[in-house]
Design an enzyme around this catalytic site. Structure first.
Site, PDB file in Angstrom:
ATOM      1  N   HIS A  54      -3.055   5.837   4.374  1.00  9.60           N
ATOM      2  CA  HIS A  54      -3.802   4.817   3.862  1.00  9.60           C
ATOM      3  C   HIS A  54      -3.345   3.469   4.363  1.00  9.60           C
ATOM      4  CE1 HIS A  54      -5.663   2.029   0.662  1.00  9.60           C
ATOM      5  NE2 HIS A  54      -6.892   2.930   0.867  1.00  9.60           N
ATOM      6  N   SER A  82     -11.076  -0.725   0.538  1.00 10.42           N
ATOM      7  CA  SER A  82      -9.676  -0.806   1.181  1.00 10.42           C
ATOM      8  C   SER A  82      -9.711  -1.436   2.385  1.00 10.42           C
ATOM      9  CB  SER A  82      -9.154   0.625   1.069  1.00 10.42           C
ATOM     10  OG  SER A  82      -8.784   1.090  -0.295  1.00 10.42           O
ATOM     11  N   ASP A 105       0.884  -0.982  -0.133  1.00 10.88           N
ATOM     12  CA  ASP A 105      -0.004  -0.006   0.024  1.00 10.88           C
ATOM     13  C   ASP A 105       0.796   1.256  -0.049  1.00 10.88           C
ATOM     14  OD1 ASP A 105      -2.247   2.087   1.255  1.00 10.88           O
ATOM     15  OD2 ASP A 105      -3.055   0.215   0.504  1.00 10.88           O
TER      16      ASP A 105
END
Length: 474
Positions: free
Chosen positions: A200, A410, A163
């Site tokens: 994230h 996600s 990621d």
């Protein structure tokens, strides 16, 4: 309405890849991004055949000079792919659809696809975001909350998160005290404002650690560059991630691209073949386009040869009763897990940091849902939407002081990955694929997604969340 945010993100990603001419397709529905004027092929005999076939077709029917069709660069290592230029990338017309049609007859005879678009692979909250993060007070608990299992380095399940990198102060968040990996390259701009999608990977790691505390989580910043990379490069980056520390028990991947091709991405052929021969389980996000178009690599879960090694994950809405408005759906999505308004760490706890919203909310759900979804609440105006008739005004800024609430497939993905890891710990199961199969077999819960009853995973420590809808002035 749904493509609006996709178009806004197209400009953002195009700026992050300034040397790559990008376009979107397949039409105004804007399903995916790809490299203009270039097709992706397997290196070797197939590349030579495609190059010759397209050159012959173009010079005879479209008046291009032979040099407009040629291979670009050497074979990309173990991925076994190469790019072929099929026209002038600076020209007004995108020649990729014509090139793909030129080899279609040969594909039918050979029984396999010979060429494909060179898609932009992006984090699954990027090209069509579920939403952007919302600040949460430090006094709020994580959701999912931390499971009772304890961390034991001798038995911990190895999980690789591919990621964006970890924020610098991630260890200040207790659940991430022993998480390792790559640092986020740049967290803020010159004004000290968080870049879009910073945190994230940290948020994903926090969700995973809450669901499965007995895990050794490594976060690799493979998608640090605005969360976007060309398909031709993505396979090599995945190989690089697993080669650094060896193949883990589980890979949590919240990235991909939509594509109507039924056999996957040519750029990931090599990686998926090696994955199949390992014991690793790939848990992959289904994407946030609100569509049934396969999102790869999650959609490999529907191909028989990869069914046991890929688990595709869609998102449930905040109350857990049905699918989130943004989640992709269809028979290729194996399971759904909570993915709307989850709470985890966006930053550590050392310094509050500002964030300016990039997208505006809508008056009604962009996917047609009739519940108070994140398309509408909480209200904000974003930079990329400024000047649009439906928004206008100055973009909204907030301060993050550790935790955030965020939505997207996600984040449903690390919930599912964490439940597989937790089952491995609870049953002392060494095979993650067997653990995933056992988890799905034991999951008797269902949720309604686009009219279908589908398998659902809801962690014991997850709490349904009600949307806070602002009162309408009298």
């Amino acid at each position: 309405m749904a493509p609006q945010r996709f178009h806004e993100q197209f400009e953002h990603i195009r700026r992050s890849l300034p040397d790559v001419p990008l376009t979107m397709g397949p039409d105004e529905s804007a399903g995916y991004f790809y490299e203009k004027g270039v097709v992706l092929v397997r290196d070797g005999e197939e590349a030579r055949f495609v190059e010759d076939a397209v050159r012959t077709h173009f010079t005879e029917t479209r008046g291009l000079v032979p040099d407009h069709v040629r291979r670009l660069g050497p074979q990309a290592g173990r991925t076994g792919v190469t790019r072929i230029r099929v026209g002038d990338p600076d020209g007004a017309e995108d020649t990729v659809p014509h090139a793909l049609r030129a080899v279609r007859g040969a594909e039918d005879r050979r029984g396999r696809r010979l060429a494909g678009r060179n898609h932009v692979v992006h984090i699954a909250v990027n090209a069509c975001p579920g939403d952007e993060p919302v600040p949460v007070a430090r006094t709020e608990p994580a959701n999912p909350g931390a499971a009772e299992d304890s961390y034991d380095p001798a038995t911990a399940v190895g999980v690789l998160v591919v990621d964006t990198g970890l924020v610098h102060d991630h260890r200040s968040y207790p659940l991430l005290a022993h998480t390792t990996g790559d640092a986020q390259l740049t967290e803020t701009d010159d004004d000290g404002v968080l870049h879009q999608y910073v945190g994230h990977g940290t948020f994903i790691a926090g969700v995973l650690a809450a669901v499965a505390p007995n895990t050794d989580i490594t976060v690799r910043g493979t998608l640090n560059d605005a969360g976007a990379v060309l398909e031709s490069e993505f396979g090599a980056l995945l190989f690089e991630a697993v080669d650094r520390d060896g193949w883990p028990d589980i890979i949590s991947l919240s990235a991909g691209t939509p594509s109507p091709d039924a056999d996957g991405l040519i750029g990931l052929d090599g990686f998926l073949r090696e994955l199949r021969d390992q014991r690793t389980l790939l848990v992959a996000a289904a994407g946030n386009n609100g569509s049934d178009t396969p999102f790869w690599p999650a959609a490999y879960a529907a191909l028989p040869e990869y069914a046991d090694c890929v688990l595709s994950v869609g998102a449930l809405r905040a109350d857990g009763a049905s699918g989130a408005c943004f989640t992709n759906h269809g028979p290729w999505v194996r399971v759904h897990a909570p993915g709307e308004r989850l709470t985890s760490a966006l930053t550590g706890f050392t310094t509050p940091v500002p964030y300016v919203y990039q997208h505006s909310t809508y008056d009604s759900c962009r996917f047609g849902a009739d519940y108070p979804c994140t398309c509408r609440y909480p209200r904000h105006t974003g930079v990329l939407s400024e000047g649009r008739e439906s928004t206008g005004g100055k973009p909204d800024q907030v301060m993050f002081d550790g935790l955030a609430q965020w939505s997207g497939t996600s984040f449903a993905t690390p919930v599912a990955a964490g439940l597989v890891a937790a089952r491995m710990s609870a049953y002392r199961e060494r095979d993650p694929r067997a653990a995933a199969a056992g988890l799905l077999a034991a999951a008797g819960e269902r949720a309604e997604v686009r009219g279908a009853q589908v398998p659902a995973l809801r962690p014991p420590t997850w709490r349904p969340v009600a949307a806070v809808v602002p009162a309408v002035p009298a």
